[in-house]
Design a protein around this motif. Structure first.
Motif, PDB file in Angstrom:
ATOM      1  N   GLN A   1       0.822  -1.216   0.000  1.00 42.14           N
ATOM      2  CA  GLN A   1       0.000   0.000   0.000  1.00 42.14           C
ATOM      3  C   GLN A   1       0.854   1.264   0.000  1.00 42.14           C
ATOM      4  OE1 GLN A   1      -0.427  -2.557   2.316  1.00 42.14           O
ATOM      5  NE2 GLN A   1      -1.997  -3.506   1.051  1.00 42.14           N
ATOM      6  N   GLY A   2       2.189   1.122   0.041  1.00 41.42           N
ATOM      7  CA  GLY A   2       3.079   2.274  -0.021  1.00 41.42           C
ATOM      8  C   GLY A   2       3.526   2.827   1.318  1.00 41.42           C
ATOM      9  N   PHE A   3       3.083   2.223   2.420  1.00 41.32           N
ATOM     10  CA  PHE A   3       3.510   2.671   3.745  1.00 41.32           C
ATOM     11  C   PHE A   3       4.956   2.221   3.960  1.00 41.32           C
ATOM     12  CE2 PHE A   3       3.876   1.618   8.347  1.00 41.32           C
ATOM     13  CZ  PHE A   3       3.768   2.908   8.848  1.00 41.32           C
ATOM     14  N   GLU A   4       5.815   3.122   4.445  1.00 37.66           N
ATOM     15  CA  GLU A   4       7.222   2.784   4.667  1.00 37.66           C
ATOM     16  C   GLU A   4       7.564   2.828   6.153  1.00 37.66           C
ATOM     17  OE1 GLU A   4      10.013   4.708   2.070  1.00 37.66           O
ATOM     18  OE2 GLU A   4       8.538   4.794   0.450  1.00 37.66           O
ATOM     19  N   PHE A   5       8.393   1.876   6.577  1.00 32.34           N
ATOM     20  CA  PHE A   5       8.837   1.839   7.971  1.00 32.34           C
ATOM     21  C   PHE A   5      10.180   1.131   8.057  1.00 32.34           C
ATOM     22  CE2 PHE A   5       6.302  -1.957   7.271  1.00 32.34           C
ATOM     23  CZ  PHE A   5       7.055  -2.959   7.842  1.00 32.34           C
ATOM     24  N   ASP A   6      10.834   1.292   9.201  1.00 35.87           N
ATOM     25  CA  ASP A   6      12.104   0.628   9.483  1.00 35.87           C
ATOM     26  C   ASP A   6      11.883  -0.403  10.577  1.00 35.87           C
ATOM     27  OD1 ASP A   6      13.464   2.299   7.694  1.00 35.87           O
ATOM     28  OD2 ASP A   6      13.788   3.816   9.249  1.00 35.87           O
ATOM     29  N   THR A   7      12.631  -1.493  10.505  1.00 39.89           N
ATOM     30  CA  THR A   7      12.550  -2.531  11.528  1.00 39.89           C
ATOM     31  C   THR A   7      13.878  -3.263  11.601  1.00 39.89           C
ATOM     32  OG1 THR A   7      11.248  -4.403  12.362  1.00 39.89           O
ATOM     33  CG2 THR A   7      11.647  -4.360   9.996  1.00 39.89           C
ATOM     34  N   THR A   8      14.126  -3.871  12.741  1.00 41.19           N
ATOM     35  CA  THR A   8      15.258  -4.786  12.865  1.00 41.19           C
ATOM     36  C   THR A   8      14.677  -6.190  12.794  1.00 41.19           C
ATOM     37  OG1 THR A   8      16.536  -3.236  14.189  1.00 41.19           O
ATOM     38  CG2 THR A   8      17.154  -5.562  14.336  1.00 41.19           C
ATOM     39  N   LEU A   9      15.270  -6.998  11.931  1.00 45.81           N
ATOM     40  CA  LEU A   9      14.740  -8.337  11.666  1.00 45.81           C
ATOM     41  C   LEU A   9      15.769  -9.393  12.049  1.00 45.81           C
ATOM     42  CD1 LEU A   9      12.461 -10.066  10.359  1.00 45.81           C
ATOM     43  CD2 LEU A   9      13.665  -9.758   8.173  1.00 45.81           C
TER      44      LEU A   9
END
Length: 170
Positions: A59-67
């Motif tokens: 849907q175009g939402f951007e985020f950062d995460t540690t995986l």
């Protein structure tokens, strides 16, 4: 694939088929970051290094995460890879499609252990492809007689059951 085709050169037609597939793949649009992301993610998984990723949803939402990657799941649908593991963004297990990962930074100084409860069978137990949950939900699907054989050829889920024949042949 071209190198594989060369190694397999025999009187069998398989090397020609592999070479043709390699030629076809060469004509496809190249994504500049795909190979570097792929390499970084695979190495991080093998070494158990956390990765910081930037991700863009469908849907175009951007985020950062540690995986912390627990599993790499290839998907025939779309010929893609999903990296499944613990995501700091939601503090839970999530699957991330490689084409939607916009940045990767490997934390080479730290390591993680995959918890024993997150073995591959445990992660995929209640999954339908890469969509997973904690419970099995019962659903009823009906298919026409025209696609019946194709549907029956695939084990879609470990808990699936099917009626072999409906009165109308479907």
């Amino acid at each position: 694939l071209s190198r594989l085709a060369e190694v397999l050169k025999t009187d069998l037609p398989v090397s020609d088929q592999i070479f043709d597939a390699a030629q076809e793949l060469r004509t496809r649009e190249k994504r500049p970051s795909y190979e570097s992301h792929f390499t970084d993610l695979i190495r991080a998984y093998l070494r158990r290094n956390p990765v910081a990723i930037s991700y863009r949803t469908a849907q175009g939402f951007e985020f950062d995460t540690t995986l912390h990657i627990y599993l790499i799941e290839p998907s025939a649908i779309g010929y893609t890879l999903y990296f499944i593991g613990h995501s700091s963004h939601v503090d839970d297990i999530r699957a991330y499609k490689i084409e939607r990962i916009t940045a990767v930074t490997v934390d080479k100084k730290n390591h993680y252990k995959i918890p024993p409860e997150y073995t591959t069978p445990a992660i995929l137990k209640n999954a339908w492809s890469i969509i997973s949950g904690t419970e099995t939900e019962r659903v009823l699907l009906r298919f026409t007689k025209k696609v019946k054989q194709r549907v029956l050829e695939t084990n879609w889920h470990p808990a699936q059951e099917y009626d072999d024949q409906q009165p109308d042949g479907s």
